[in-house]
Enzyme design. Structure first.
Site, PDB file in Angstrom:
ATOM      1  N   THR A 387       0.867  -1.175   0.000  1.00  0.00           N
ATOM      2  CA  THR A 387       0.000   0.000   0.000  1.00  0.00           C
ATOM      3  C   THR A 387       0.910   1.233   0.000  1.00  0.00           C
ATOM      4  OG1 THR A 387      -1.656  -1.278   1.193  1.00  0.00           O
ATOM      5  CG2 THR A 387      -1.838   1.104   1.388  1.00  0.00           C
ATOM      6  N   THR A 405      -4.306   1.911  -2.189  1.00  0.00           N
ATOM      7  CA  THR A 405      -3.755   0.577  -2.370  1.00  0.00           C
ATOM      8  C   THR A 405      -4.415  -0.163  -3.516  1.00  0.00           C
ATOM      9  OG1 THR A 405      -3.217  -1.474  -1.181  1.00  0.00           O
ATOM     10  CG2 THR A 405      -5.373  -0.516  -0.751  1.00  0.00           C
ATOM     11  N   ASN A 407      -3.858  -3.587  -2.865  1.00  0.00           N
ATOM     12  CA  ASN A 407      -3.765  -4.734  -1.972  1.00  0.00           C
ATOM     13  C   ASN A 407      -2.438  -5.455  -2.134  1.00  0.00           C
ATOM     14  OD1 ASN A 407      -4.671  -6.266   0.177  1.00  0.00           O
ATOM     15  ND2 ASN A 407      -5.683  -7.767  -1.127  1.00  0.00           N
ATOM     16  N   SER A 458     -10.800  -2.514   5.968  1.00  0.00           N
ATOM     17  CA  SER A 458      -9.434  -2.113   5.665  1.00  0.00           C
ATOM     18  C   SER A 458      -8.682  -1.780   6.945  1.00  0.00           C
ATOM     19  CB  SER A 458      -9.441  -0.880   4.754  1.00  0.00           C
ATOM     20  OG  SER A 458      -8.140  -0.367   4.576  1.00  0.00           O
ATOM     21  N   SER A 459      -7.361  -1.816   6.858  1.00  0.00           N
ATOM     22  CA  SER A 459      -6.511  -1.358   7.960  1.00  0.00           C
ATOM     23  C   SER A 459      -5.935   0.029   7.721  1.00  0.00           C
ATOM     24  CB  SER A 459      -5.354  -2.348   8.165  1.00  0.00           C
ATOM     25  OG  SER A 459      -5.825  -3.608   8.547  1.00  0.00           O
ATOM     26  N   GLY A 479      -0.561  -3.313   5.547  1.00  0.00           N
ATOM     27  CA  GLY A 479      -1.619  -4.257   5.898  1.00  0.00           C
ATOM     28  C   GLY A 479      -2.111  -4.043   7.309  1.00  0.00           C
TER      29      GLY A 479
END
Length: 580
Positions: A387, A405, A407, A458-459, A479
């Site tokens: 990301t 991002t 991913n 999402s983080s 992540g």
């Protein structure tokens, strides 16, 4: 601004975070420090500051400031340029989150440009004949891709917040896509790790094997189709990507590779403006990401748990123990409760309250680790390191923290022919099979199950923190480790570190499951590791470095701006320009 990453040789001080004062980074920051001004706090920053993961993107943003644009115009230029020069990390075939502060309106707003699930993406579509998760379908090719959100975010920023037209703010990205940029080692290495998947697809081969060989560090990578797609976005706005020629090419490419997107799903994509999460930690006002990011809720829980201790007075082992226990509890709640707020009812007031944090704090033994299995209770979740994040402050006080991002490395691996658009593989961030970890070990259940139009959890955690003396913009890729990077950065600023020191901090992480503390080389010394193990922790010390934190800070007391770009990424850059 570029600093070589130094291995931390001393104990991590002040909440387990400060670099050894013998390190070059610490010495440089201390030498540059200016005494606090006795005068009144200035109303506006003395200029603009941008930190991003690539020098070309930082330059593109500064060019917009010099052209009379604001932080939001700069954000468009930085975002689009990163989409060109960091295909390994992000792109207009993906999505992101933009945390904004509009200084004139005195308003904070969170732009949710997360990808959405097509109707075809039912849980059953991702299971093999034995009922197990089909990992290839979940992470590679058209079934792994959600409907992109980033192009819509750029249009929304231009229409609602910027001062310059898209034709101006997208011009640097268009030029760089057309003329090319120098491939750097991370792109070459990432392509090597994903080569088998990427070379399945005709459109991907046309971009990355245009000269017959894979990208090699030092050569020039040109993306003429992507330049044309960005030009159509500049000329026609939303319709230039989601409808017409490019929209049809995206739909055809997905169909030809066996996927199922519909024209109405693509044309129907919409940005969501959401209220950020806000709370106080010590002397700081923290403004951070709400769901479908899990980061803000987790940051609120962790900091409010930790507020019960004076971390600076504890030894490194006990600080790390307490911080890890706070991480453990926040990630457990992430697993159970969080999802897309348009689809899932979440107890956010409770999860982010000081009283709830106090209850969690009471369950932490000061000398013993809590086995994660003991926290399970209810049946109960890492986006990849690739990301990207950028942080911006302008001279009017506008600011942007943006994380975007596709991913995994190079997303789905699939470029839609004739567009240059590399599609994301964000569908793997859903709980495609309840209780089964995704590609990075994070589990999920019903709250994060796929559904037509739903946004995957999402983080990504773009964040502002502000005290009477300082204002900082923070964010990172990595992540599920994004959240703990931002946590450690906030604790670092609270401990008195400068922007570059914060960006270079050694990192450790706990995410409930698996039940272990992960740590970078040098983050925890041998004595600290031994003490943590005696408390019952499993410690994976000396893992590879992770993250790529980008931060800018306005020191209101001294009237200075500064930026920090993660030295783990040698092509990143933070730069400050004075007010004209």
């Amino acid at each position: 601004m570029r600093v070589e990453l130094t291995v931390c040789r001393g104990l991590l001080l002040a909440a387990g975070l400060l670099l050894s004062t013998t390190s070059p980074a610490a010495q440089a920051a201390q030498a540059d420090a200016k005494p606090a001004s006795p005068h009144a706090t200035p109303k506006h920053p003395p200029g603009a500051a941008i930190a991003s993961a690539h020098a070309l993107a930082t330059q593109a943003g500064l060019d917009m400031i010099r052209a009379g644009g604001n932080a939001f115009d700069a954000a468009i230029a930085v975002s689009a340029t990163l989409s060109v020069v960091e295909p390994i990390s992000s792109g207009i075939g993906g999505g992101g989150f933009f945390l904004l502060h509009d200084a004139k309106a005195e308003r904070d707003v969170f732009l949710d440009a997360r990808e959405t699930a097509p109707a075809s993406a039912t849980p059953a579509a991702y299971l093999d004949k034995d009922g197990e998760l089909n990992r290839d379908r979940a992470t590679n090719g058209p079934w792994s891709a959600g409907i992109p959100g980033l192009p819509a975010a750029l249009v929304h920023l231009a229409n609602d917040y910027g001062k310059l037209p898209l034709k101006t703010t997208l011009a640097p990205a268009i030029r760089i896509a057309r003329e090319g940029f120098e491939v750097y080692p991370r792109l070459e290495k990432g392509y090597g790790s994903r080569r088998e998947v990427m070379e399945r697809y005709r459109g991907t081969r046309a971009v990355f094997l245009a000269d017959g060989t894979p990208p090699t560090a030092g050569e020039i990578l040109k993306q003429p189709d992507l330049a044309r797609t960005l030009q159509l976005l500049a000329d026609k706005g939303f319709d230039g990507f989601y409808k017409g020629e490019i929209g049809n090419k995206l739909l055809d490419a997905v169909k030809q590779e066996g996927g199922k997107w519909r024209a109405d799903e693509l044309a129907g994509y919409r940005i969501r403006e959401r209220d950020p999460i806000k709370f106080r930690y010590r002397g700081w006002q923290v403004t951070t990401a709400p769901p479908p990011s899990s980061g803000g809720v987790a940051i609120a829980q962790m900091l409010q748990i930790l507020q019960g201790w004076d971390l600076a007075k504890l030894d490194a082992a006990h600080r790390t123990h307490l911080v890890s226990e706070a991480m453990r509890r926040a990630y457990r709640d992430r697993t159970i409760y969080l999802g897309d707020p348009d689809f899932v009812k979440m107890p956010l007031a409770r999860l982010t309250s000081a009283d709830y944090a106090a209850g969690l704090r009471a369950g932490i033994h000061p000398e013993k680790a809590t086995p994660s299995a003991l926290l399970s209770g209810l049946p109960a979740p890492l986006e990849d390191d690739e990301t990207t994040h950028f942080s911006i402050i302008d001279a009017d006080g506008n600011r942007v923290a943006a994380t975007q991002t596709v991913n995994l490395l190079y997303g789905s691996g699939m470029v839609a022919p004739g567009t240059g658009v590399l599609l994301n593989n964000e569908m793997d961030d859903f709980a495609l099979r309840p209780g089964t970890p995704n590609a990075f070990g994070v589990m999920g259940f019903a709250a994060n199950a796929p559904q037509a139009g739903k946004r995957m959890l999402s983080s990504m955690t773009p964040t502002f923190i502000e005290s009477d003396a300082q204002l900082a913009v923070i964010g990172a890729p990595g992540g599920s480790r994004i959240i703990t990077q931002v946590l450690l950065a906030i604790l670092g600023y609270d401990a008195g570190l400068g922007a570059q020191q914060v960006a270079a901090l050694p990192r450790f992480h706990h995410q409930w499951m698996p039940d272990a503390i992960s740590a970078e080389p040098g983050a925890l010394d041998a004595g600290t590791v031994q003490a943590l193990q005696a408390m019952g922790h499993t410690v994976n010390a000396g893992e590879t470095n992770w993250g790529n934190l980008q931060t800018v800070v306005w020191d209101k007391a001294s009237g200075t701006l500064d930026g920090g770009s993660d030295p783990r990424n040698p092509v990143g850059k933070a730069e400050v320009i004075p007010r004209p």
